[in-house]
Motif scaffolding. Structure first.
Motif, short mmCIF file in Angstrom:
data_model
loop_
_atom_site.label_atom_id
_atom_site.label_comp_id
_atom_site.label_asym_id
_atom_site.label_seq_id
_atom_site.Cartn_x
_atom_site.Cartn_y
_atom_site.Cartn_z
N THR A 224 0.85 -1.18 0.00
CA THR A 224 0.00 0.00 0.00
C THR A 224 0.88 1.23 0.00
OG1 THR A 224 -1.70 -1.20 1.21
CG2 THR A 224 -1.87 1.19 1.19
N LEU A 225 0.61 2.13 -0.94
CA LEU A 225 1.39 3.34 -1.12
C LEU A 225 0.52 4.56 -0.86
CD1 LEU A 225 2.86 2.24 -4.53
CD2 LEU A 225 3.97 2.03 -2.33
N LYS A 226 1.13 5.59 -0.31
CA LYS A 226 0.42 6.83 -0.07
C LYS A 226 0.84 7.84 -1.14
CE LYS A 226 -0.13 8.08 4.17
NZ LYS A 226 0.11 8.57 5.52
N ASN A 227 -0.14 8.48 -1.76
CA ASN A 227 0.15 9.52 -2.74
C ASN A 227 -0.84 10.67 -2.56
OD1 ASN A 227 -2.21 8.58 -3.97
ND2 ASN A 227 -1.08 7.22 -5.32
N THR B 276 3.48 2.64 2.87
CA THR B 276 2.82 2.68 4.17
C THR B 276 2.71 1.31 4.82
OG1 THR B 276 0.65 2.60 3.10
CG2 THR B 276 1.51 4.77 3.72
N GLY C 6 -4.54 9.78 -2.20
CA GLY C 6 -4.91 8.86 -1.12
C GLY C 6 -3.98 7.67 -1.12
N GLU C 7 -4.53 6.49 -0.87
CA GLU C 7 -3.72 5.28 -0.84
C GLU C 7 -4.01 4.40 -2.05
OE1 GLU C 7 -2.86 4.47 3.86
OE2 GLU C 7 -4.35 3.24 2.86
N THR C 8 -2.97 3.77 -2.55
CA THR C 8 -3.08 2.85 -3.67
C THR C 8 -2.53 1.50 -3.23
OG1 THR C 8 -2.70 4.66 -5.22
CG2 THR C 8 -2.43 2.44 -6.07
N THR C 9 -3.26 0.43 -3.51
CA THR C 9 -2.81 -0.91 -3.16
C THR C 9 -2.45 -1.66 -4.43
OG1 THR C 9 -4.20 -0.92 -1.20
CG2 THR C 9 -3.43 -3.04 -1.98
N SER D 97 8.62 5.33 -4.22
CA SER D 97 7.27 5.36 -3.68
C SER D 97 7.28 5.78 -2.21
CB SER D 97 6.63 3.97 -3.77
OG SER D 97 6.69 3.48 -5.07
N ASN D 98 6.12 6.17 -1.73
CA ASN D 98 5.91 6.42 -0.30
C ASN D 98 5.15 5.23 0.25
OD1 ASN D 98 7.07 9.00 -0.27
ND2 ASN D 98 5.20 9.87 -1.11
N SER E 287 3.25 -2.44 8.93
CA SER E 287 3.32 -1.00 8.69
C SER E 287 4.70 -0.48 9.04
CB SER E 287 2.28 -0.26 9.53
OG SER E 287 0.99 -0.67 9.17
#
Length: 182
Positions: free
Chosen positions: A118-121, A167, A124-127, A164-165, A181
């Motif tokens: 899961t990435l934060k952008n 999470t 919002g969040e993308t899985t 990527s960021n 996490s």
């Protein structure tokens, strides 16, 4: 002579009964999902162990860059890798096709286990699910984590070759999910 009656079970009868109970027990474990839960737990433990080992090696050895997670031919792997150039800081893209860069590879588990990141952008969040790669020389779907040598913290995260960021990472199947996490 006295007439003796056999009052016990023969060894063959006992072996047959034990075999039937073992077969039924294995079937019940698979039906109840306990077996799948064990697979997820085992995969999670191997992932965490490899993560910690890579982190400790990054702190103690000059050439360890981080750890990468990928799926190859239906099996998930974690690879402890060295950096590309030993005179520079770790880059965000590792090359697993070079065998001298991989210090250790650990088999984490097979399908039906899935690994998602899961990435934060800004939206919002993308899985994203780590999907199967066809060969080690053409890995395209890889989650790579580089460690800071002085603190052991994550320095950079790369997913499919792009910074990527990060999470969290999730390991699971239809019955059990475990989240990590950072």
């Amino acid at each position: 002579m006295a007439n003796k009656k056999n009052q016990g079970f023969s060894l063959a009868e006992l072996i047959i009964v034990i075999a039937v109970i073992a077969i039924l027990g294995t079937g019940l474990l698979q039906i109840s999902g306990v077996w799948d839960g064990w697979r997820v737990t085992k995969c999670s433990e191997l992932m965490e162990s490899t993560w910690n080992k890579a982190k400790m090696q990054a702190l103690s050895k000059g050439n360890v860059a981080g750890v990468e997670f990928y799926q190859l031919k239906g099996t998930y792997y974690a690879a402890i890798v060295t950096e590309i150039d030993k005179t520079k800081e770790p880059t965000s893209v590792f090359d697993l096709s070079s065998p001298d860069r991989v210090l250790e590879t650990v088999e984490l588990g097979k399908s039906p286990i899935t690994m998602t990141v899961t990435l934060k952008n800004v939206d919002g969040e993308t899985t994203l699910t780590l999907t199967d790669n066809s060969s080690i020389s053409s890995l395209k779907n890889v989650a790579a984590f580089a460690f800071n040598r002085s603190s052991g913290a994550i320095k950079s995260v790369t997913l499919n070759g792009k910074d990527s960021n990060f999470t969290r990472m999730t390991i699971g199947n239809s019955r059990k999910m475990l989240n990590y996490s950072i």
